[in-house]
Design an enzyme around this catalytic site. Sequence first.
Site, mmCIF file in Angstrom:
data_model
loop_
_atom_site.group_PDB
_atom_site.id
_atom_site.type_symbol
_atom_site.label_atom_id
_atom_site.label_comp_id
_atom_site.label_asym_id
_atom_site.label_seq_id
_atom_site.Cartn_x
_atom_site.Cartn_y
_atom_site.Cartn_z
ATOM 1 N N ASP A 152 114.054 19.128 9.375
ATOM 2 C CA ASP A 152 113.183 18.942 8.270
ATOM 3 C C ASP A 152 111.977 20.554 7.789
ATOM 4 O O ASP A 152 111.386 20.570 6.554
ATOM 5 C CB ASP A 152 112.254 17.394 8.723
ATOM 6 C CG ASP A 152 111.233 17.164 9.129
ATOM 7 O OD1 ASP A 152 111.650 18.375 10.288
ATOM 8 O OD2 ASP A 152 110.944 16.489 9.873
ATOM 9 N N TYR A 199 110.206 30.436 13.155
ATOM 10 C CA TYR A 199 111.308 28.740 13.750
ATOM 11 C C TYR A 199 112.267 28.347 12.616
ATOM 12 O O TYR A 199 112.937 28.435 12.284
ATOM 13 C CB TYR A 199 110.956 28.094 14.199
ATOM 14 C CG TYR A 199 111.810 26.443 14.707
ATOM 15 C CD1 TYR A 199 113.041 26.786 15.830
ATOM 16 C CD2 TYR A 199 111.768 25.138 14.468
ATOM 17 C CE1 TYR A 199 113.744 25.563 15.526
ATOM 18 C CE2 TYR A 199 111.956 24.811 14.071
ATOM 19 C CZ TYR A 199 113.958 24.240 14.968
ATOM 20 O OH TYR A 199 113.932 23.026 14.901
ATOM 21 N N LYS A 214 116.366 28.742 10.661
ATOM 22 C CA LYS A 214 116.467 27.449 10.324
ATOM 23 C C LYS A 214 117.400 27.050 9.448
ATOM 24 O O LYS A 214 118.945 27.278 8.851
ATOM 25 C CB LYS A 214 116.330 26.469 11.553
ATOM 26 C CG LYS A 214 116.046 25.867 12.412
ATOM 27 C CD LYS A 214 117.487 26.055 13.396
ATOM 28 C CE LYS A 214 117.827 24.479 13.649
ATOM 29 N NZ LYS A 214 118.901 24.451 14.255
HETATM 30 P P1 NAD Z 1 116.248 22.512 22.789
HETATM 31 O O1 NAD Z 1 115.413 23.805 23.294
HETATM 32 O O2 NAD Z 1 115.774 21.783 24.282
HETATM 33 O O3 NAD Z 1 117.491 23.340 23.672
HETATM 34 C C1 NAD Z 1 117.986 23.852 23.167
HETATM 35 C C2 NAD Z 1 119.899 24.466 23.765
HETATM 36 O O4 NAD Z 1 120.217 25.706 23.138
HETATM 37 C C3 NAD Z 1 119.344 24.931 25.297
HETATM 38 O O5 NAD Z 1 120.309 24.119 26.178
HETATM 39 C C4 NAD Z 1 119.518 26.677 25.012
HETATM 40 O O6 NAD Z 1 119.596 26.772 26.171
HETATM 41 C C5 NAD Z 1 120.771 26.701 23.969
HETATM 42 N N1 NAD Z 1 120.489 27.674 23.838
HETATM 43 C C6 NAD Z 1 119.387 28.363 22.697
HETATM 44 N N2 NAD Z 1 120.092 29.889 22.530
HETATM 45 C C7 NAD Z 1 121.404 29.918 22.801
HETATM 46 C C8 NAD Z 1 122.537 30.964 22.601
HETATM 47 N N3 NAD Z 1 121.832 32.098 22.187
HETATM 48 N N4 NAD Z 1 123.656 30.964 23.178
HETATM 49 C C9 NAD Z 1 123.994 29.210 23.982
HETATM 50 N N5 NAD Z 1 123.193 28.200 23.754
HETATM 51 C C10 NAD Z 1 121.432 28.624 23.930
HETATM 52 O O7 NAD Z 1 116.265 22.616 21.176
HETATM 53 P P2 NAD Z 1 117.217 20.680 21.165
HETATM 54 O O8 NAD Z 1 115.290 20.274 20.785
HETATM 55 O O9 NAD Z 1 117.518 19.724 21.555
HETATM 56 O O10 NAD Z 1 116.949 21.109 19.810
HETATM 57 C C11 NAD Z 1 118.630 21.371 20.195
HETATM 58 C C12 NAD Z 1 118.974 21.613 18.317
HETATM 59 O O11 NAD Z 1 118.522 20.447 17.746
HETATM 60 C C13 NAD Z 1 117.873 22.400 17.601
HETATM 61 O O12 NAD Z 1 119.065 22.803 16.596
HETATM 62 C C14 NAD Z 1 117.163 22.001 16.287
HETATM 63 O O13 NAD Z 1 116.560 22.942 15.799
HETATM 64 C C15 NAD Z 1 117.422 20.572 16.290
HETATM 65 N N6 NAD Z 1 116.400 19.985 15.797
HETATM 66 C C16 NAD Z 1 115.306 19.053 16.761
HETATM 67 C C17 NAD Z 1 115.032 18.753 16.532
HETATM 68 C C18 NAD Z 1 113.920 18.392 18.050
HETATM 69 O O14 NAD Z 1 112.782 17.617 17.424
HETATM 70 N N7 NAD Z 1 114.141 18.303 19.210
HETATM 71 C C19 NAD Z 1 114.397 17.722 15.091
HETATM 72 C C20 NAD Z 1 115.536 18.203 14.973
HETATM 73 C C21 NAD Z 1 115.881 18.875 14.820
HETATM 74 O O1 DAU Z 2 110.357 18.267 12.636
HETATM 75 C C1 DAU Z 2 110.893 18.355 13.478
HETATM 76 C C2 DAU Z 2 111.146 19.734 14.240
HETATM 77 O O2 DAU Z 2 110.048 18.949 15.461
HETATM 78 C C3 DAU Z 2 111.597 20.583 15.350
HETATM 79 O O3 DAU Z 2 112.881 21.108 14.533
HETATM 80 C C4 DAU Z 2 111.574 21.521 16.027
HETATM 81 O O4 DAU Z 2 112.935 22.196 17.399
HETATM 82 C C5 DAU Z 2 110.755 20.499 17.037
HETATM 83 O O5 DAU Z 2 110.119 21.872 18.022
HETATM 84 C C6 DAU Z 2 109.228 20.198 16.777
HETATM 85 O O6 DAU Z 2 108.765 20.956 15.761
HETATM 86 P P1 DAU Z 2 107.363 20.696 15.927
HETATM 87 O O7 DAU Z 2 106.523 21.521 16.195
HETATM 88 O O8 DAU Z 2 106.307 18.850 14.863
HETATM 89 O O9 DAU Z 2 106.735 19.993 17.394
HETATM 90 P P2 DAU Z 2 105.540 20.085 18.710
HETATM 91 O O10 DAU Z 2 105.696 19.190 19.812
HETATM 92 O O11 DAU Z 2 105.920 21.399 18.650
HETATM 93 O O12 DAU Z 2 104.706 19.746 17.436
HETATM 94 C C7 DAU Z 2 103.837 18.699 17.490
HETATM 95 C C8 DAU Z 2 102.919 18.401 16.228
HETATM 96 O O13 DAU Z 2 101.964 18.102 16.715
HETATM 97 C C9 DAU Z 2 102.539 19.142 15.608
HETATM 98 O O14 DAU Z 2 101.612 18.996 14.253
HETATM 99 C C10 DAU Z 2 101.616 20.414 16.336
HETATM 100 C C11 DAU Z 2 100.480 19.316 17.201
HETATM 101 N N1 DAU Z 2 100.855 19.165 18.169
HETATM 102 C C12 DAU Z 2 101.761 20.394 19.104
HETATM 103 C C13 DAU Z 2 100.970 20.413 20.928
HETATM 104 C C14 DAU Z 2 102.793 21.395 21.419
HETATM 105 C C15 DAU Z 2 99.234 19.676 18.909
HETATM 106 O O15 DAU Z 2 98.514 19.069 18.528
HETATM 107 N N2 DAU Z 2 99.088 19.829 20.355
HETATM 108 C C16 DAU Z 2 99.916 20.402 21.283
HETATM 109 O O16 DAU Z 2 99.520 20.693 22.004
#
Ligand code: NAD
Ligand code: DAU
Length: 367
Positions: A132, A156, A160
């Site tokens: 999002d 980031y 994306k």
């Molecule tokens: P993560 O950081 O936990 O995992 C990323 C994985 O990708 C790791 O296993 C890493 O080794 C692998 N990777 C990184 N660079 C690479 C490369 N060059 N080649 C092959 N593998 C590689 O991430 P996540 O939180 O699991 O997110 C996964 C996907 O979901 C991402 O595309 C992210 O944008 C998307 N996403 C995540 C969230 C969230 O809240 N976690 C929300 C919405 C979308």
């Molecule tokens: O919205 C989806 C995204 O959510 C994904 O695409 C990303 O991969 C994932 O990392 C996440 O991004 P955020 O930046 O929202 O997540 P994060 O956990 O880093 O932070 C969540 C919220 O909390 C954000 O508003 C920043 C705040 N924050 C984060 C940390 C680490 C704090 O206030 N204190 C903290 O120590």
Amino acid sequence: MRTVLVTGGAGFVGSGFVALALSSRPDWRVVVLDALTYAGNLENLEGLDARFADRYRFVRGDVADGAAVGRLFAEEAPSAVVHFAAESHVDRSLLGPLDFVRTNVLGTATLLEAARGAWAPGGGRFLQVSTDEVYGALGETGRFTEETPLAPSSPYSASKAAADQLVLAYHRTFGLDTVVTRCCNNYGPRQFPEKLIPFLIARFVDGQTLPVYGKGENVRDWIHVDDHSRGVLLALEGGRAGQVYNLGARCERRNLDLVRGLARELASAAGGDPDRALSRVVFVKDRPGHDWRYALDPSKAERELGFRPEVPFDAGLRATVRWYLDHEPWWRRVQTGEYREFVRRTYEDAGAGGAPPAAAPRGRVGV
Ligand code: NAD
Ligand code: DAU
């Protein structure tokens, strides 16, 4: 038997998807391609090779390495790519944007080229797992729909957004069957302890403060990671080519409220005093470009895919807290870097090649 290539399958979301796919789709072979960067953890996939030996393969490799990706397409002839691999942490993207451009943009383009070269019309589907955050920030009202213009704020989210545009362009220009899913903030077991919820749980256990950026007024929209995986599966199997689907659970929380609720939950799970836990919440310098509010409208996925998130937030958060308290060795191994020992022994010592192990970049980001 259909072969599905899952990139980033050793990460937080990808590993759950791999387990779901293998256990719920007995006619699928799942090939994981993951570079095992600092965020990739083979422990997240533990046991799958024993349970699904003939239907599961792990390959260490970089999605931006065209030769390696081409070889894998030739060997495995996948009929679907589910593309999770990414640099995923916003704070890290402020410290080193180029890693994000390389993996998220060039990596996606490299996979698209391989798919375009390998697939005749109708020969395969490419699903881009997105976020999002590509929509930018909302004010107090409104929700992101799939028609909301992209306005990413961080390196980031910009990387994306660029990847999403490439995926959609390959559909329009080359007729490649592509689908994009955009999900909100995930929580659940095995999330790398740099992200808000596991970061604060680890700090709580260590008796440290619980840092909230700015005034804690930013709003995030939360979904359990298992619901995200189910949504991706639905989009892969039922989404229309060239379409975008928002995956959300209509669960907005102000950061400060979330952190306070988490502190109370931790106090009650660990048998501590809730007031003392709350007194550990501190306000720290805000994240530059910190998006104010996210809120997804998932109506299209609900209507077209039958997407229905199953995990209520309070129960999911409670179970997540329990998981981290019960699995302290998992996140301690991440904190100490021990989780990478397995990778080193498996790949570097064995001379198996692949990308060199990535050290976690320097700076104040979680672990
Ligand atoms: P993560 O950081 O936990 O995992 C990323 C994985 O990708 C790791 O296993 C890493 O080794 C692998 N990777 C990184 N660079 C690479 C490369 N060059 N080649 C092959 N593998 C590689 O991430 P996540 O939180 O699991 O997110 C996964 C996907 O979901 C991402 O595309 C992210 O944008 C998307 N996403 C995540 C969230 C969230 O809240 N976690 C929300 C919405 C979308
Ligand atoms: O919205 C989806 C995204 O959510 C994904 O695409 C990303 O991969 C994932 O990392 C996440 O991004 P955020 O930046 O929202 O997540 P994060 O956990 O880093 O932070 C969540 C919220 O909390 C954000 O508003 C920043 C705040 N924050 C984060 C940390 C680490 C704090 O206030 N204190 C903290 O120590």
